[in-house]
Scaffold this motif. Structure first.
Motif, PDB file in Angstrom:
ATOM      1  N   CYS A   1      -3.684  -8.530  -7.724  1.00 43.97           N
ATOM      2  CA  CYS A   1      -3.521  -9.605  -7.270  1.00 43.97           C
ATOM      3  C   CYS A   1      -3.831 -10.043  -5.854  1.00 43.97           C
ATOM      4  CB  CYS A   1      -1.685  -9.591  -6.998  1.00 43.97           C
ATOM      5  SG  CYS A   1      -0.454 -10.703  -5.622  1.00 43.97           S
ATOM      6  N   ALA A   2      -3.530  -9.243  -4.929  1.00 46.03           N
ATOM      7  CA  ALA A   2      -3.722  -8.514  -3.548  1.00 46.03           C
ATOM      8  C   ALA A   2      -5.396  -9.132  -3.426  1.00 46.03           C
ATOM      9  CB  ALA A   2      -3.575  -7.496  -2.993  1.00 46.03           C
TER      10      ALA A   2
ATOM     11  N   ALA B   1      -7.265 -14.333   2.956  1.00 47.50           N
ATOM     12  CA  ALA B   1      -6.063 -13.504   3.949  1.00 47.50           C
ATOM     13  C   ALA B   1      -6.220 -12.582   4.125  1.00 47.50           C
ATOM     14  CB  ALA B   1      -4.841 -13.812   2.293  1.00 47.50           C
ATOM     15  N   ASP B   2      -5.653 -12.019   4.938  1.00 43.11           N
ATOM     16  CA  ASP B   2      -5.312 -10.150   5.826  1.00 43.11           C
ATOM     17  C   ASP B   2      -4.465  -9.914   5.245  1.00 43.11           C
ATOM     18  OD1 ASP B   2      -7.091 -10.988   7.990  1.00 43.11           O
ATOM     19  OD2 ASP B   2      -5.846 -12.195   8.685  1.00 43.11           O
ATOM     20  N   VAL B   3      -6.001  -7.912   3.838  1.00 42.78           N
ATOM     21  CA  VAL B   3      -3.921  -7.777   2.926  1.00 42.78           C
ATOM     22  C   VAL B   3      -4.222  -6.891   3.660  1.00 42.78           C
ATOM     23  CG1 VAL B   3      -3.954  -7.307   0.565  1.00 42.78           C
ATOM     24  CG2 VAL B   3      -5.164  -9.676   1.015  1.00 42.78           C
ATOM     25  N   LEU B   4      -3.145  -6.260   4.423  1.00 41.25           N
ATOM     26  CA  LEU B   4      -3.062  -4.549   3.900  1.00 41.25           C
ATOM     27  C   LEU B   4      -2.584  -4.147   3.391  1.00 41.25           C
ATOM     28  CD1 LEU B   4      -2.903  -2.419   6.517  1.00 41.25           C
ATOM     29  CD2 LEU B   4      -0.853  -3.406   7.228  1.00 41.25           C
ATOM     30  N   LYS B   5      -3.505  -3.076   2.737  1.00 44.28           N
ATOM     31  CA  LYS B   5      -2.617  -1.948   1.464  1.00 44.28           C
ATOM     32  C   LYS B   5      -2.123  -0.886   2.321  1.00 44.28           C
ATOM     33  CE  LYS B   5      -3.041   0.151  -2.207  1.00 44.28           C
ATOM     34  NZ  LYS B   5      -3.358  -0.342  -3.857  1.00 44.28           N
ATOM     35  N   VAL B   6      -0.348  -0.774   1.206  1.00 48.63           N
ATOM     36  CA  VAL B   6       0.495   0.259   1.860  1.00 48.63           C
ATOM     37  C   VAL B   6       0.530   1.449   1.017  1.00 48.63           C
ATOM     38  CG1 VAL B   6       2.752   0.977   2.408  1.00 48.63           C
ATOM     39  CG2 VAL B   6       1.263  -1.324   3.795  1.00 48.63           C
ATOM     40  N   SER B   7      -0.143   2.443   1.337  1.00 52.27           N
ATOM     41  CA  SER B   7       0.425   3.008   0.195  1.00 52.27           C
ATOM     42  C   SER B   7       0.884   4.408   0.933  1.00 52.27           C
ATOM     43  CB  SER B   7      -1.139   3.803  -0.341  1.00 52.27           C
ATOM     44  OG  SER B   7      -0.404   4.850  -1.608  1.00 52.27           O
TER      45      SER B   7
ATOM     46  N   MET C   1       0.098 -13.193 -10.963  1.00 51.01           N
ATOM     47  CA  MET C   1       0.964 -12.595  -9.579  1.00 51.01           C
ATOM     48  C   MET C   1       0.224 -13.589  -8.644  1.00 51.01           C
ATOM     49  SD  MET C   1       1.121  -8.969  -9.821  1.00 51.01           S
ATOM     50  CE  MET C   1       1.809  -8.442  -8.375  1.00 51.01           C
ATOM     51  N   ALA C   2      -1.151 -13.974  -8.085  1.00 48.85           N
ATOM     52  CA  ALA C   2      -1.441 -14.263  -7.079  1.00 48.85           C
ATOM     53  C   ALA C   2      -1.802 -16.099  -6.896  1.00 48.85           C
ATOM     54  CB  ALA C   2      -3.068 -14.558  -6.938  1.00 48.85           C
TER      55      ALA C   2
END
Length: 491
Positions: free
Chosen positions: A224-225, A233-239, A367-368
């Motif tokens: 999706c991201a 889009a500016d995507v920030l993956k958070v883990s 989702m997207a």
């Protein structure tokens, strides 16, 4: 068939059907040896997300003309196992599939799938079986002779692991969770709270300036991201640094993203996430934790809408929001087994898993699609929004496309020709090496999907948003002159 499936999705999202000539889906199933119409499902979901992106671009640019969009069904089917075509400095990606994950025969002659791809899930399953963590498949097979299939499924889940008893389609239809899943639409988009209309940020691509937090793992959520990143889009993956991940497949789903570590068990890190949402004006918050897990840490959809009115919350679950299994763990393979898909794929013999992760990837594209529809509604009428997708409901939607006759797949090869794969792959230099990967599937005449950032190692970036417009200006080079623009398909 693909256009019928596309119309279903557009009707579900209350979007107008495309104008004549606006979208073309080329090709038909079968592409790979499965009776499921995986190309139909994938191409429809990808086309829907491209149409939603085109509508955002038209709204942003005040354009009366529409983009021409095309989707190649064979390319879409290949995208359902895109990590198979991933190369890192010429080497194939390492499999995320643990050697002991898979199907086993139980004492009662029922089959059980053990999901052991994460260390904690492996430890849970082997602990239930009374085996050491280094047990091999033979030892597991012997241990299962002391268990009935249903009892083992329940015991592994009670131990916080993940397993699935293989059921026939008819058996699954009688299960209470199946009935709960069937009551849901394949895609839910609902208003979560009030907020004034919010114009799209400045920019010349569909999602320019849109900020996305990606708190998902494995395939569906990351897809999706990645799809949102295709449209700028500016995507920030958070883990979390303590959380297991899926290895090399994270490179494939990491295209176009930044990546940071936050441990939400630590108050300071939870406050950093809060600041990214509230002060950083996050637009899309995508998460795939089990229902209630993030709410317990103060990040429910309702709380997010209070922190940042106008936010779009995208939620992925395995089994939906209701029913006895609502809080159970689940993955594509497990859903295939319990819902009858593995039985069908086995063709009357031992159950088998499909040759692609269709449930995961199609869920990610849905989702997207839902996220972009919600952003369009936010711009037009205001509000905060919630988008929900579940793997089990997506699996049912794929089944609903209809099954091919067994004779139709008798001579279908297990792989696409190498020259065809070469036409739909591209290279991106990165800190992880030279990455060869599938190009974006959708073709759009005015805003071609592209990734402006290469994949990065987990935790590579600070927990901060880049300045707006950075993504468009910082495109890295690649062998075809642009790391992020898909090569043209040769016809």
């Amino acid at each position: 068939m693909p256009h019928t499936a596309l119309d279903e999705l557009l009707n579900l999202a209350a979007l107008a059907k495309p104008q004549a000539g606006e979208i073309e889906i080329r090709g038909d199933d079968p592409v790979l040896p499965t009776r499921f119409r995986i190309g139909t499902a994938a191409s429809a979901a990808i086309a829907a997300s491209a149409l939603a992106a085109a509508q955002l671009w038209a709204m942003r640019a005040a354009k009366s003309r529409r983009q021409a969009i095309s989707v190649d069904l064979r390319h879409a089917a290949a995208a359902l196992r895109s990590t198979r075509y991933l190369r890192i400095d010429g080497a194939p990606a390492k499999s995320a599939f643990d050697p002991v994950s898979g199907l086993y025969a139980a004492r009662d002659q029922r089959w059980v799938f053990l999901h052991c791809n994460f260390p904690n899930h492996r430890a849970a399953a082997l602990g239930v079986l009374g085996l050491p963590n280094d047990a091999d498949r033979d030892a597991i097979a012997r241990a299962l002779r002391d268990w009935d299939g249903l009892a083992l499924e329940d015991a592994v889940h009670a131990a916080r692991g993940c397993a699935g008893l293989v059921r026939a389609p008819e058996e699954w239809l009688q299960h209470p969770q199946s009935k709960a899943v069937a009551s849901l639409p394949v895609l839910e988009i609902e208003r979560l709270g009030n907020a004034p209309p919010e114009p799209l940020p400045k920019g010349d691509r569909p999602l320019s300036g849109i900020r996305v937090l990606d708190l998902t793992r494995v395939l569906a959520g990351p897809t999706c991201a990645r799809t949102l990143a295709e449209h700028s889009a500016d995507v920030l993956k958070v883990s979390g640094p303590h959380l297991p991940h899926s290895g090399d497949i994270e490179i494939d789903t990491g295209l176009g993203k930044l990546s940071t570590f936050l441990d939400l068990r630590r108050p300071a890190d939870a406050e950093t996430l809060t600041s990214l949402i509230r002060d950083g004006r996050c637009d899309v918050f995508s998460q795939s934790y089990r229902p209630g897990a993030l709410a317990a840490r103060g990040f429910s959809g309702e709380r997010l809408a209070q922190l940042r009115p106008g936010i779009v919350c995208v939620e992925l679950s395995a089994w939906g929001r209701d029913g006895p299994w609502a809080e159970r763990r689940g993955f594509d393979t497990v859903v295939q087994c319990v819902s009858g898909l593995a039985t069908i794929q086995g063709g009357g013999e031992a159950p088998r898993i499909m040759p692609v992760s269709a449930i995961d990837y199609v869920s990610g594209y849905l989702m997207a699609f839902g996220a972009m529809v919600a952003l369009e509604r936010r711009a037009r009428e205001g509000g905060s929004w919630r988008v929900r997708v579940s793997l089990a409901r997506t699996g049912q939607w794929i089944v609903d496309r209809g099954l091919l006759d067994p004779e139709a797949i008798t001579d279908v090869p297990n792989e696409l020709p190498q020259q065809e794969i070469a036409r739909i792959t591209m290279e991106t230099p990165s800190a992880l090496g030279l990455i060869r990967h599938l190009a974006p599937v959708a073709r759009m005449s005015e805003t071609p999907p592209r990734w402006a950032r290469p994949p990065v190692p987990f935790g590579h970036d600070a927990a901060a948003w880049p300045p707006h417009e950075t993504q468009r200006r910082a495109s890295p080079g690649a062998s075809n002159g642009n790391a992020s623009t898909a090569p043209p398909l040769r016809r």
